[in-house]
Design an enzyme around this catalytic site. Structure first.
Site, short mmCIF file in Angstrom:
data_model
loop_
_atom_site.label_atom_id
_atom_site.label_comp_id
_atom_site.label_asym_id
_atom_site.label_seq_id
_atom_site.Cartn_x
_atom_site.Cartn_y
_atom_site.Cartn_z
N TRP A 140 0.82 -1.22 0.00
CA TRP A 140 0.00 0.00 0.00
C TRP A 140 0.85 1.26 0.00
O TRP A 140 1.87 1.35 0.69
CB TRP A 140 -0.90 0.00 1.24
CG TRP A 140 -1.58 1.31 1.49
CD1 TRP A 140 -1.09 2.39 2.16
CD2 TRP A 140 -2.89 1.69 1.03
NE1 TRP A 140 -2.00 3.43 2.15
CE2 TRP A 140 -3.12 3.02 1.46
CE3 TRP A 140 -3.88 1.04 0.30
CZ2 TRP A 140 -4.30 3.70 1.19
CZ3 TRP A 140 -5.06 1.72 0.03
CH2 TRP A 140 -5.27 3.02 0.48
N MET A 141 0.37 2.29 -0.74
CA MET A 141 0.97 3.62 -0.71
C MET A 141 -0.14 4.66 -0.70
O MET A 141 -1.18 4.48 -1.33
CB MET A 141 1.86 3.83 -1.94
CG MET A 141 2.43 5.25 -2.06
SD MET A 141 3.51 5.45 -3.51
CE MET A 141 2.34 5.21 -4.84
N ASP A 143 -0.29 9.23 0.62
CA ASP A 143 0.16 10.61 0.40
C ASP A 143 1.64 10.75 0.07
O ASP A 143 2.50 10.12 0.70
CB ASP A 143 -0.07 11.45 1.66
CG ASP A 143 -1.50 11.40 2.17
OD1 ASP A 143 -2.30 10.63 1.63
OD2 ASP A 143 -1.80 12.14 3.11
N ARG A 266 -3.38 18.19 11.76
CA ARG A 266 -2.41 17.38 11.01
C ARG A 266 -1.90 18.07 9.74
O ARG A 266 -2.47 19.01 9.23
CB ARG A 266 -3.01 16.02 10.64
CG ARG A 266 -4.32 16.03 9.89
CD ARG A 266 -4.82 14.60 9.76
NE ARG A 266 -6.11 14.47 9.09
CZ ARG A 266 -7.28 14.47 9.72
NH1 ARG A 266 -7.34 14.63 11.03
NH2 ARG A 266 -8.40 14.32 9.03
N GLU A 322 -7.31 18.76 5.40
CA GLU A 322 -6.10 17.96 5.46
C GLU A 322 -5.10 18.48 4.42
O GLU A 322 -5.46 19.18 3.48
CB GLU A 322 -6.40 16.50 5.11
CG GLU A 322 -7.31 15.77 6.05
CD GLU A 322 -7.39 14.29 5.68
OE1 GLU A 322 -6.99 13.48 6.53
OE2 GLU A 322 -7.83 13.95 4.57
#
Length: 661
Positions: A140-141, A143, A266, A322
């Site tokens: 998984w990848m 941001d 964040r 975000e």
């Protein structure tokens, strides 16, 4: 090199959804060549090419049959599988991922449960992996993080799960490149191993100080799922590869301030210089109620911070912000600017990724460095209620200033729109966009222009295929290529002036997403390019323009990508993406399309509107993939000019530490 298209366009009925692109019966509208006409050398070559293509299809079928007969093959990324295809079963919606931990939803939930999964073969799943877009070797990848240029190398960090093709255990992957295209994988930069980031080393940004020091601020999720900001820096800033990173012993350097939720704090930005000498500023996304906000902090040393009064900007009703990005753009030239630039001839872009709808929005405005506030030029298209940075599958974008070539580079995360079960079978999930330059569109002053970095052109193979053709209403023209799964396409379209002026039905409410796709016919559209299609057009992905007119007679141009028939599988996303795009007087309708197996990136009008699609064809793969031009308008004739390059592969691989580069 001239294309080997047939000399006459064969008309098709694009409106018949039951039999997509079925040929119209012969008649006055037909472009069929009379039987008495002697075949030309071009026609003979076309027949030969068609025969070769048919042979390749037969070989593909034979090869597939032999695999099924001679049996078992292993699914990509799944060593325990012993069959070539999955036995269909009911699709179960995946559990939510990320939301309970305090980040946006990471599982694709665009397909409802109860559907029958498709029996994917190993060949199909293998085909989906891209050839020149950045992605890890497996797993998984999400941001992009902290991109920067340092001592001859471009660095990309990214959210990564080293254990699985689904979100979790977020670590910072790391890769380097000399040219933003050919990448080398490096060891992990940071892993979740401290109390302040044990639940994830989340998104962050790099700042290069005047003395060459690099500081990396990133969000960590603590052992109690509190979002805090942490500082890291290279162990050896003289190392071109930046292999080792040190987490500051006094982390976290920032915790949620009073009034801000512990899971609403964040993604710190790159820092920029304050007009107060020796001070730096960063902004961090958050929310108060349903109002999205961007907090501003001041620091002199990146270990101690002061929260400034007020906010950089706030927009009611937009929810959690975000991955906020904040940077200057030039109003006088197509150049990139350092993040700290300000003054005459400069505007500032404020961009936010909205947790509520999972899209990136931006606006152009003016930054007041003394009050640390940003004001949009047009409040009606403010952040989150106006312009989307991108349409389609795209999120969590980030820019950096490339001091090597004086440009600003934009990255974006492209997730999957298939099932988690399929991702686990193929062993990976997500890719990054082709890196793009981003500048202000000085013709509109409202839009950004995004364009693939020039280095991607190094992958073009041989001379381009050139095609010029007049597309009559209801026509489709094939373009014959050696291979159609890795392409760089540039297309220009001109609509007959008499057609644009014609009185047509009022369809000013046209919307790409609710239009029904390319099968909906209007007087002035759709027209464009069909990519990743099979010979019979049972699978296809049209990229097109549609010109609508309102009751006031004013026309509007829409740029869309239609995925409704991109795959025979019913368990993948099949949306129509897009929006309006300004087309100024005297401009042709233009698009550039990068095709790379399961990802299609489309740029209209020099990058004013951009769409990215993920597609999962079952038949239009390998040698069976085709490209067509089409015009499904009922009234307009369209002149099309196309230039197509076949693209090579980027050969992304682990860094060869034993060799000198």
């Amino acid at each position: 090199m001239a294309a080997t298209t047939s000399s006459a366009a064969k008309p098709y009925d694009l409106e018949n959804a039951a039999a997509p692109y079925a040929p119209l019966p012969p008649g006055p509208h037909s472009c069929t060549i009379p039987a008495s006409h002697r075949p030309s050398l071009k026609s003979i070559s076309t027949i030969l090419l068609s025969s070769l293509f048919l042979c390749s299809l037969i070989l593909l079928v034979v090869n597939q049959s032999s695999i099924e007969r001679d049996g078992p093959v292993v699914f990509a990324g799944s060593e325990n599988r012993s069959a070539d295809s999955i036995h269909p079963g009911v699709v179960v919606p995946p559990p939510s991922r990320g939301v309970s931990q305090g980040v946006s939803e990471k599982a694709f939930r665009g397909v409802s449960g109860g559907r029958i999964s498709y029996p994917w073969s190993n060949l199909m799943l293998t085909w989906q992996r891209t050839a020149y877009h950045f992605q890890p070797e497996k797993n998984w990848m999400n941001d992009p993080d902290g991109p920067l240029y340092h001592k001859g190398w471009y660095h990309l960090f990214y959210q990564y799960n080293p254990d699985s093709a689904i979100w979790g255990n977020i670590t910072w992957g790391h890769a380097v490149s000399r040219d933003l295209i050919h990448w080398f994988h490096l060891p992990f930069a940071m892993v979740p191993d401290q109390w302040y980031d044990i639940n994830g080393v989340w998104t962050g940004s790099a700042t290069i100080l005047p003395n060459g020091q690099i500081v990396m601020l990133y969000t960590g999720s603590t052992d109690e799922n509190v979002q805090v900001q942490n500082l890291a820096y290279p162990a050896d800033v003289l190392d071109p590869l930046l292999l080792d990173w040190v987490k500051y012993s006094g982390n976290p350097v920032l915790v949620p301030p009073p009034g801000i939720g512990v899971k609403d704090f964040r993604d710190p930005t790159t820092a920029w210089m304050s007009p107060n000498v020796g001070k730096w500023l960063i902004t961090i996304g958050s929310k108060v109620g349903k109002t999205g906000i961007s907090l501003v902090y001041e620091t002199t040393n990146f270990t101690d911070y002061k929260l400034l009064d007020g906010v950089l900007h706030a927009v009611p009703g937009t929810g959690m912000w975000e991955c906020v990005d904040f940077y200057p753009v030039s109003t006088v030239g197509a150049i990139g600017l350092d993040t700290s630039a300000n003054g005459p001839g400069i505007k500032h872009v404020l961009k936010a990724s909205l947790d509520d709808d999972k899209h990136d929005y931006y606006a152009i405005g003016t930054y007041d460095p003394f009050n640390n506030t940003w004001t949009p030029d047009n409040p009606e298209i403010d952040v989150g209620i106006g312009l989307r940075l991108h349409y389609g599958k795209y999120y969590a974008s980030k820019t950096f200033y490339d001091q090597n070539k004086g440009r600003r580079i934009l990255w974006g995360w492209i997730g999957e729109t298939d099932s988690e079960a399929d991702d686990l079978l193929k062993g990976w999930a997500s890719v990054q966009t082709i890196p793009r330059t981003v500048v202000l569109d000085t013709k509109t002053n409202t839009h950004l222009l995004q364009w693939p970095v020039e280095e991607v052109e190094s992958l073009r193979s041989g001379d381009p295929i050139l095609t010029d053709v007049s597309l009559q209403p209801g026509s489709v023209v094939p373009i014959h290529l050696n291979t159609s799964t890795q392409l760089d396409i540039s297309a220009w379209f001109e609509v007959e002036n008499s057609s644009v002026e014609v009185e047509v039905e009022a369809d000013g409410g046209y919307n790409c997403s609710s239009s029904g796709g390319a099968v909906r016919r209007g007087a002035l559209g759709p027209f464009g390019v069909v990519v990743i299609a099979d010979e019979t057009l049972s699978e296809l992905t049209p990229v097109y323009f549609y010109i609508s007119k309102g009751t006031d007679g004013k026309s509007h141009t829409h740029f869309c990508t239609d995925q409704t028939r991109s795959s025979e599988s019913s368990s993948v996303g099949k949306d129509v993406y897009g929006s309006t795009v300004p087309v100024l007087e005297g401009e042709p309708y233009t698009t550039r399309i990068l095709v790379d197996h399961s990802i299609v990136e489309s740029f209209a009008q020099g990058g004013r509107t951009v769409i990215t699609s993920r597609i999962y064809p079952t038949k239009a793969i390998y040698g069976a993939a085709r490209v067509f031009l089409f015009n499904n308008a009922t009234e307009a004739s369209v002149k099309a000019s196309v230039k197509i390059w076949e693209m090579g592969s980027a050969d992304i691989k682990p860094f060869p530490f034993s060799n000198e580069l």
